[in-house]
Scaffold this motif. Structure first.
Motif, short mmCIF file in Angstrom:
data_model
loop_
_atom_site.label_atom_id
_atom_site.label_comp_id
_atom_site.label_asym_id
_atom_site.label_seq_id
_atom_site.Cartn_x
_atom_site.Cartn_y
_atom_site.Cartn_z
N ASP A 209 0.83 -1.19 0.00
CA ASP A 209 0.00 0.00 0.00
C ASP A 209 0.87 1.25 0.00
O ASP A 209 1.61 1.51 0.94
CB ASP A 209 -0.92 -0.01 1.23
N THR A 211 -0.26 4.35 -0.17
CA THR A 211 -1.01 5.56 0.21
C THR A 211 -0.21 6.53 1.09
O THR A 211 -0.13 7.72 0.78
CB THR A 211 -2.33 5.16 0.91
N PRO A 212 0.43 6.04 2.18
CA PRO A 212 1.16 7.01 3.02
C PRO A 212 2.30 7.70 2.25
O PRO A 212 2.59 8.87 2.50
CB PRO A 212 1.72 6.17 4.16
N ASN A 215 0.69 10.38 -0.07
CA ASN A 215 0.27 11.55 0.70
C ASN A 215 1.47 12.38 1.12
O ASN A 215 1.47 13.61 1.01
CB ASN A 215 -0.52 11.12 1.94
N ALA A 216 2.50 11.68 1.65
CA ALA A 216 3.69 12.39 2.14
C ALA A 216 4.35 13.15 0.98
O ALA A 216 4.82 14.26 1.16
CB ALA A 216 4.67 11.41 2.77
N ALA A 219 2.36 16.25 -0.04
CA ALA A 219 2.46 17.32 0.96
C ALA A 219 3.65 18.24 0.66
O ALA A 219 3.65 19.39 1.06
CB ALA A 219 2.59 16.73 2.36
N PRO A 243 -6.79 7.55 -7.66
CA PRO A 243 -7.94 8.09 -6.91
C PRO A 243 -7.55 9.16 -5.90
O PRO A 243 -8.40 9.93 -5.45
CB PRO A 243 -8.55 6.86 -6.21
N LEU A 244 -6.26 9.22 -5.51
CA LEU A 244 -5.83 10.25 -4.58
C LEU A 244 -5.56 11.56 -5.31
O LEU A 244 -5.12 12.55 -4.69
CB LEU A 244 -4.57 9.80 -3.84
N PHE B 6 -2.83 17.13 6.59
CA PHE B 6 -1.85 16.15 6.14
C PHE B 6 -1.74 15.00 7.13
O PHE B 6 -1.74 13.83 6.75
CB PHE B 6 -0.49 16.83 5.94
N GLY B 9 -4.57 12.82 6.78
CA GLY B 9 -4.42 12.00 5.58
C GLY B 9 -3.52 10.79 5.85
O GLY B 9 -3.82 9.67 5.44
N GLN B 10 -2.41 11.03 6.58
CA GLN B 10 -1.51 9.91 6.91
C GLN B 10 -2.23 8.90 7.79
O GLN B 10 -2.10 7.70 7.62
CB GLN B 10 -0.26 10.41 7.66
N GLY B 13 -4.64 6.96 5.69
CA GLY B 13 -3.86 6.03 4.85
C GLY B 13 -3.46 4.80 5.66
O GLY B 13 -3.59 3.66 5.21
N VAL B 144 -7.64 13.71 0.88
CA VAL B 144 -8.39 12.99 -0.14
C VAL B 144 -8.47 11.52 0.26
O VAL B 144 -7.45 10.88 0.51
CB VAL B 144 -7.70 13.11 -1.51
#
Lengths: 396, 296
Positions: A209, A211-212, A215-216, A219, A243-244, B6, B9-10, B13, B144
């Motif tokens: 995964d 995702t993190p 996102n990071a 940012a 999708p993000l 943020f 979000g983490q 996630g 998101v």
């Protein structure tokens, strides 16, 4: 019971011996190749390409009047297993040459075996610079694969042309990912000192995964990203990043190494492929290249029965081609003789002239790059007007 | 950089990672808790579930949500049946033997199922699109979040609650807990322990198949996904405590958050924080956060 087993084993060994004797005149090429696990998707077509080169050479009467024979074994993408099967092919099958291995770990693992047995070894896919670094180079080791330096610098050349400032990278945390990213960053700093590396993500190889990490990265607000996630890892990343809103946020300024433009990856992602990003591959069936390449693609279509052939046979094909030219030039099938003529040898391959550098025994192998688009003729995304990025201008 | 949106979000996630991991780890924990078998092939059931889900979507050739959910439950049910057959005919003869034999058997099963999957589906990377109704994403507190992940995050606790309910509030659950405590005694009391074991193994396999099918929209289906996941699932149940359902649940939550926030502190070593946590737990509480020390 034990006696019966022994007898059976003996019979098997005898029959094997007879089979081997009958073909003693063949020139034997041993190919350790990844044929199981996730990498088999690329290893199988690479093997197919090598087999096609062998068959074509044999159809023209062989080499030095002798037929070529390709002996392959599954390296399982594991350096220990690659070493084991390489040894087995040298000792039991008595191969004359080794052409093969796949991952960045397998090539360097098999190299010392070639040195120890004084057998020419050509690596068609292993990219890490360390493989042919001065401290590891030896007279029997050659590489027709591209290198992490070439791939990283190619990506830097592409990003340098974009009007962006804040650059990020995302790469799997192992030898290949680290080396190619380092080459990318170093070359980009040289080309565009004003571009800034704002973020680097290092998911482990096979991360489930992302995702993190995504996102990071977002940012830090990058406006372009270089990635070296490959194969299934790349596909998984795409499926999670889209999708993000990842690709929208970076305006599709995403340059993906790791053969992200190969049809295997494009087919797997299907309709979810983020169009407009950059991908690369070892070959491209839709390249508007020289007639020799178009002819190669036609032969490949016939050989594989695929209307849109994979980009991977190219690597096996060219590696065998270079070996065959080496044997011809040396006029000998002895590794010692072939090893002497390979450095500096130039071969006309389907993708153009490839020269084995005398300095690091590696070919000037570039890759094909292009913007990924949807072409109504195909059911999957392809590189739009794929271009071959010749690395010669930016190699030391 | 460290804005609340943020960080949220983490957190989300990490939560979605956790719920996927819980779905796979819960079956592993259940099977170990009741049958005392460390099932290496659990990852293989997960992989088969993913392939079957792809296959069903492919056969139905429809990109509707209905087809997707049909594929998910069809795949999970088929894996449950496969698990039941394997338990009944292959694993059962090994119960009396040393644990090593059972371990070897499940490991052999990993190899056999990997080859079987390769023969049936080849080495192609396969992929399933998200069901159209869940293809979008919403912005929650500035972060998101894909709708599909929201569904998974809701599904995790629901599965946990359902399993807890079955184990603690139903007749069969009481039998299962009794079997975990003393198998011979339960048998002597006239319960069909063999059938109970088959049922539990099938249920654990169902959860693995369910996780595999549910992961197809966010992950590639390819050979090797079996081995990748089993390592992570083992980490989760080691942190939480072998054989404990809530251990698997909180182990997965901790895993997800450690990975999510660990990469902010050690970007070069994404998996480091999780392994470090596991090492610390193994030193100070070898039976895991929710496990019980072995009494033997």
């Amino acid at each position: 019971m034990r006696k019966a087993l022994l007898a059976a084993a003996g019979a098997a060994v005898l029959s094997l011996g007879v089979a081997v004797d009958a073909r003693a005149q063949d020139i034997k090429i041993g190919m350790p190749m990844i044929l199981s696990g996730p990498g088999a998707l690329f290893g199988e077509p690479a093997l197919k390409g090598a087999q096609m080169a062998v068959d074509e050479a044999n159809a023209k009467g062989g080499v030095l009047g002798r037929k070529l024979q390709l002996i392959y074994k599954d390296s399982k993408g594991n350096p220990d297993e690659a070493v084991r099967v390489a040894r087995e092919m040298i000792l039991k099958d008595e191969v004359d040459f080794l052409v093969g291995t796949f991952t960045g770990a397998e090539g360097p693992a098999v190299s010392p075996i070639a040195k120890e047995n004084k057998i020419v070894f050509i690596a068609p896919v292993s990219k890490p610079d360390a493989l042919t670094a001065p401290k590891n180079l030896h007279p029997y080791l050659f590489r027709t694969a591209t290198t992490t330096t070439i791939e990283g610098r190619s990506a830097a050349e592409l990003i340098a042309k974009l009007s962006v400032k804040r650059i990020a990278t995302i790469s799997p945390d192992y030898a290949y990912g680290q080396e190619v990213t380092a080459a990318f960053v170093a070359h980009l700093k040289k080309l565009k000192p004003d571009m800034e590396i704002v973020d680097q993500q290092w998911p482990k190889l096979g991360e489930a995964d992302y995702t993190p990490f995504i996102n990071a990265q977002l940012a830090k607000q990058p406006d372009a990203v270089f990635s070296s996630l490959w194969g299934g890892h790349f596909v998984t990343f795409i499926k999670q990043a889209t999708p993000l809103g990842y690709f929208k946020r970076i305006n599709n300024n995403f340059v993906a190494g790791g053969e992200a433009g190969s049809i295997e990856s494009a087919k797997a992602i299907g309709d979810d492929y983020p169009l407009g990003i950059w991908g690369n591959s070892y070959d491209a069936f839709n390249w508007d290249g020289p007639p020799a390449h178009k002819d190669f693609i036609e032969r490949l279509k016939k050989y594989t029965g695929q209307e849109q052939p994979s980009s991977w046979p190219s690597v096996g094909y060219i590696a065998v081609q270079v070996l065959v030219e080496g044997i011809r030039k040396a006029n000998s099938t002895k590794s010692d003789d072939v090893a002497k003529v390979l450095p500096g040898l130039t071969v006309d391959t389907p993708i153009g002239k490839q020269t084995i550098s005398p300095k690091n025994h590696s070919a000037n192998r570039g890759q094909f790059w292009g913007k990924m688009v949807k072409d109504p003729r195909y059911t999957f995304a392809v590189m739009e007007k794929p271009m071959y990025l010749d690395p010669t201008p930016f190699l030391d | 950089m460290l804005e609340p949106s943020f960080l949220f979000g983490q957190f989300v996630g990490g939560l979605s990672i956790a719920m996927f991991l819980f779905l796979i780890a819960s079956g592993l924990a259940l099977i170990f808790g009741v049958l005392r078998i460390l099932n290496f092939a659990h990852g293989s059931f997960y992989m088969i579930g993913a392939y079957l889900a792809w296959q069903i979507v492919h056969i139905l050739d429809a990109k509707t949500g209905g087809a997707f959910w049909l594929a998910v439950f069809g795949a999970a049910t088929a894996v449950a049946i496969l698990g039941a057959l394997i338990e009944r005919f292959l694993l059962r003869p090994l119960y009396g033997r040393e644990e090593l034999y059972q371990l070897l058997f499940t490991y052999a099963l990993v190899l056999v199922l990997a080859d079987a999957a390769k023969i049936i589906w080849g080495t192609q990377q396969l992929s399933v699109s998200r069901p159209p109704s869940l293809a979008g994403a919403s912005t929650i507190f500035g972060a998101v979040v894909p709708h599909y992940n929201l569904v998974i995050m809701a599904l995790g606790p629901m599965v946990a609650a359902l399993v807890w309910f079955i184990l603690h509030r139903t007749h069969i659950g009481r039998m299962v807990r009794a079997a975990a405590l003393d198998r011979e005694m339960l048998g002597a009391l006239g319960a069909d322990v063999g059938r109970l074991y088959t049922l539990m193994f099938a249920f654990g396999s169902f959860l693995a198949g369910l996780a595999g099918a549910l992961v197809t929209p966010i992950k590639t289906v390819n050979p090797g996904m079996d081995v990748e996941i089993i390592v992570e699932a083992f980490i989760v149940i080691v942190i939480g405590g072998l054989g404990s359902l809530w251990g698997a649940f909180f182990g997965a939550l901790i895993y997800g958050q450690f990975l999510s926030f660990g990469i902010l502190i050690f970007p070069r070593f994404s998996i480091f924080s999780v392994f470090a946590l596991m090492a610390i737990i193994l030193v100070i509480r070898p039976w895991g956060l929710f496990g019980k020390p072995l009494s033997r």
